[in-house]
Write an enzyme that holds these catalytic residues in place. Structure first.
Site, short mmCIF file in Angstrom:
data_model
loop_
_atom_site.label_atom_id
_atom_site.label_comp_id
_atom_site.label_asym_id
_atom_site.label_seq_id
_atom_site.Cartn_x
_atom_site.Cartn_y
_atom_site.Cartn_z
N LYS A 1 0.86 -1.20 0.00
CA LYS A 1 0.00 0.00 0.00
C LYS A 1 0.88 1.23 0.00
CE LYS A 1 0.78 1.36 4.51
NZ LYS A 1 1.64 2.43 4.85
N ASP B 1 -2.33 -1.15 10.54
CA ASP B 1 -2.48 -1.14 9.08
C ASP B 1 -3.19 -2.38 8.54
OD1 ASP B 1 -1.30 1.20 8.36
OD2 ASP B 1 0.57 0.33 7.64
C1 LIG Z 1 2.67 4.68 9.71
C2 LIG Z 1 1.69 3.73 9.06
C3 LIG Z 1 0.75 4.57 8.16
O1 LIG Z 1 -0.08 3.74 7.39
O2 LIG Z 1 2.26 2.75 8.23
P1 LIG Z 1 3.78 2.24 7.93
O3 LIG Z 1 4.64 3.40 7.61
O4 LIG Z 1 4.24 1.51 9.15
O5 LIG Z 1 3.63 1.28 6.76
C4 LIG Z 1 0.83 3.01 10.13
O6 LIG Z 1 0.18 3.92 10.98
C5 LIG Z 1 1.59 2.01 10.95
O7 LIG Z 1 0.78 0.93 11.18
P2 LIG Z 1 1.40 -0.49 11.63
O8 LIG Z 1 2.74 -0.68 10.99
O9 LIG Z 1 0.38 -1.53 11.42
O10 LIG Z 1 1.64 -0.19 13.16
P3 LIG Z 1 1.56 -1.16 14.42
O11 LIG Z 1 2.33 -2.41 14.11
O12 LIG Z 1 0.16 -1.28 14.92
O13 LIG Z 1 2.36 -0.30 15.49
C6 LIG Z 1 3.76 -0.13 15.48
C7 LIG Z 1 4.08 1.03 16.42
O14 LIG Z 1 3.76 2.26 15.76
C8 LIG Z 1 3.15 3.18 16.67
N1 LIG Z 1 1.82 3.56 16.16
C9 LIG Z 1 1.20 2.83 15.20
C10 LIG Z 1 -0.01 3.23 14.68
C11 LIG Z 1 -0.59 4.41 15.20
N2 LIG Z 1 -1.76 4.86 14.74
N3 LIG Z 1 0.03 5.12 16.16
C12 LIG Z 1 1.24 4.71 16.64
O15 LIG Z 1 1.80 5.39 17.51
C13 LIG Z 1 3.11 2.48 18.02
O16 LIG Z 1 4.28 2.91 18.71
C14 LIG Z 1 3.26 1.02 17.70
O17 LIG Z 1 3.92 0.32 18.70
#
Ligand SMILES: C[C@@](CO)(OP(=O)(O)O)[C@H](O)COP(=O)(O)OP(=O)(O)OC[C@H]1O[C@@H](n2ccc(N)nc2=O)[C@H](O)[C@@H]1O
Ligand SMILES: Nc1ncnc2c1ncn2[C@@H]1O[C@H](COP(=O)(O)OP(=O)(O)O)[C@@H](O)[C@H]1O
Length: 271
Positions: free
Chosen positions: A8, A133
């Site tokens: 994504k 996510d």
């Molecule tokens: C930033 C985003 C944007 O789409 O994606 P990525 O860059 O990782 O792909 C997401 O919010 C990533 O989601 P995801 O990768 O599933 O996160 P999780 O495993 O649930 O959380 C990993 C860590 O990120 C932080 N976290 C995650 C989601 C959120 N809304 N707030 C947070 O603060 C928390 O510290 C958590 O411990």
């Protein structure tokens, strides 16, 4: 059973608030991107559930989201052991959600293989236990995400006439670390309204709030964004917490990306 787990990108990402448990409230548009991990899953007659990984170098440990997805359902539905072969092609620490996509795909595969009968809504609830996510990849259509990223509303956004290229810089960014570096703020522009503007105006209105702090820490990621604009992108942005940057072009392009900038990914059909 074999299934394909796509990536994504995030189109706009506003970090609005921080919850008491440390998670952040956000708004973003999640948009499927056609590069894929390949997952093969089959039941084993005996022994333990096992995971084998080929492709990109990722060590198959117990924290792998494929195994976590299996254990989540096997605890409740007493499933037999399975063997999972993950052929990893989506780079990780990349803001492309590859791990979450694998997890959602394994949930879907187990649901089908063992006729568990969970609806997409129920699968989304399970998926949210594995990562913020993850529910998106159960639905896997352009979605406006709110809350911590698990509240999903279909969004009318179709980029199929455009050409989107990804560049993954050498650096990996940890999602948790990226969230620690941002200060929540109220969004300057309404995201749903902004993506209705002509694509050439997105650069003024469609923002990823992670960019400021991540670009300060890793100027090489900002360089990739500048490269994409210099080479004709109508819009370019980092995806999620990085490090991948995508560029949206009016037509198909073949970019001569200097090796030190990173690896380029073009959209490709399932092979
Ligand atoms: C930033 C985003 C944007 O789409 O994606 P990525 O860059 O990782 O792909 C997401 O919010 C990533 O989601 P995801 O990768 O599933 O996160 P999780 O495993 O649930 O959380 C990993 C860590 O990120 C932080 N976290 C995650 C989601 C959120 N809304 N707030 C947070 O603060 C928390 O510290 C958590 O411990
Ligand atoms: N199946 C998996 N694929 C990729 N990463 C995984 C997987 N299972 C666990 N992980 C862990 O999750 C981290 C984040 O991976 P991923 O979700 O692909 O990246 P991102 O959060 O940048 O979108 C990786 O660094 C890795 O340690």
């Amino acid at each position: 059973m074999i299934a394909y787990a796509n990536a994504k990108v995030n189109i706009g990402l506003h970090i609005i608030d921080k919850r008491a448990d440390g998670y952040h409230l956000l708004e973003s548009i999640f948009y499927p991107y056609p590069i894929y991990d390949i997952i093969e899953l089959y039941p084993k007659a005996s022994g333990k559930t096992s995971l084998e990984i080929s492709g990109i170098d990722l060590v198959p440990d117990a924290n792998n989201l494929c195994l976590r997805a299996y254990h989540l359902l096997s605890e409740r539905y007493s499933l037999p052991p399975v063997h999972i072969h993950l052929h990893k092609q989506i780079p990780f620490g990349a803001g492309l959600g590859g791990g979450s996509s694998d997890a959602a795909t394994v949930l879907n595969m187990l649901n089908a293989q063992f006729a568990i009968g969970l609806s997409d809504r129920e699968l989304c609830i399970e998926a949210a236990r594995l990562g913020a996510d993850c529910p998106f990849f159960i639905v896997n259509k352009p979605m406006y995400a709110t809350g911590i990223g698990t509240e999903l509303t279909p969004v009318d956004l179709d980029l199929s006439g455009r050409y989107m290229v990804l560049i993954k810089p050498k650096v990996h960014v940890s999602t948790a670390e990226a969230y620690r570096g941002v200060s929540p703020r109220s969004a300057e522009f309404n995201l749903i309204d902004s993506v209705k503007l002509p694509l050439q105006d997105w650069k003024f209105y469609v923002k990823n709030d992670f960019e400021d702090s991540i670009f300060l820490q890793y100027p090489e990621i900002q360089e990739v964004k500048l490269f994409l604009y210099e080479h004709g992108a109508v819009y370019a942005s980092m995806s999620g917490s990085g490090s991948t940057v995508y560029g949206i072009f009016d037509e198909e392009v073949l970019l001569d990306v200097p090796e030190q900038l990173g690896t380029v990914y073009y959209p490709k059909a399932i092979q």
